[in-house]
Design a protein around this motif. Structure first.
Motif, mmCIF file in Angstrom:
data_model
loop_
_atom_site.group_PDB
_atom_site.id
_atom_site.type_symbol
_atom_site.label_atom_id
_atom_site.label_comp_id
_atom_site.label_asym_id
_atom_site.label_seq_id
_atom_site.Cartn_x
_atom_site.Cartn_y
_atom_site.Cartn_z
ATOM 1 N N THR A 132 -6.555 11.163 39.237
ATOM 2 C CA THR A 132 -7.770 11.717 38.655
ATOM 3 C C THR A 132 -7.493 12.116 37.211
ATOM 4 N N LEU A 133 -8.396 11.741 36.312
ATOM 5 C CA LEU A 133 -8.235 12.051 34.895
ATOM 6 C C LEU A 133 -9.122 13.214 34.491
ATOM 7 N N LEU A 134 -8.586 14.082 33.646
ATOM 8 C CA LEU A 134 -9.401 15.131 33.036
ATOM 9 C C LEU A 134 -10.171 14.561 31.855
ATOM 10 N N PHE A 135 -9.506 13.698 31.080
ATOM 11 C CA PHE A 135 -10.180 12.998 29.992
ATOM 12 C C PHE A 135 -9.341 11.820 29.541
ATOM 13 N N SER A 136 -9.994 10.944 28.808
ATOM 14 C CA SER A 136 -9.374 9.785 28.189
ATOM 15 C C SER A 136 -10.043 9.607 26.835
ATOM 16 N N VAL A 137 -9.267 9.511 25.761
ATOM 17 C CA VAL A 137 -9.817 9.358 24.411
ATOM 18 C C VAL A 137 -8.983 8.342 23.636
#
Length: 95
Positions: A2-7
């Motif tokens: 599970t990712l918190l964010f990707s930028v």
């Protein structure tokens, strides 16, 4: 995973923070927890950055000046084949 964010970082490469890494970071550096949502902007617009390489793996440390606690917030990413993930984040006194 599970990712918190990707930028995309300042170099245009995708870097992400997983919940598993965040649990590790926040356990070792609990003072960093309130700054979670500053991390994506540090990756995209750092005050400074430093690169280190070992074979095909590249590490980049991204820095942002922070007025409280009068230190720099550093976010370290690990890259392989232009894809990266955050290894750690913490405060430091020096760039």
């Amino acid at each position: 995973m599970t990712l918190l964010f990707s930028v995309k970082d300042l170099h245009g490469r995708v870097i992400y923070l997983s919940t598993e890494r965040w649990k590790h970071i926040s356990k070792r550096h609990p003072h960093i927890v309130p700054y979670l949502y500053e991390i994506p902007s540090i990756l995209q617009h750092p005050l400074s950055w430093k690169k280190a390489s070992s074979h095909k793996v590249h590490y980049i440390a991204y820095f942002k000046a922070h007025p409280f606690p009068e230190k720099f917030l550093v976010v370290v990413g690990k890259y392989l084949n232009n894809h990266g993930f955050i290894v750690t984040a913490h405060f430091t006194k020096h760039l």
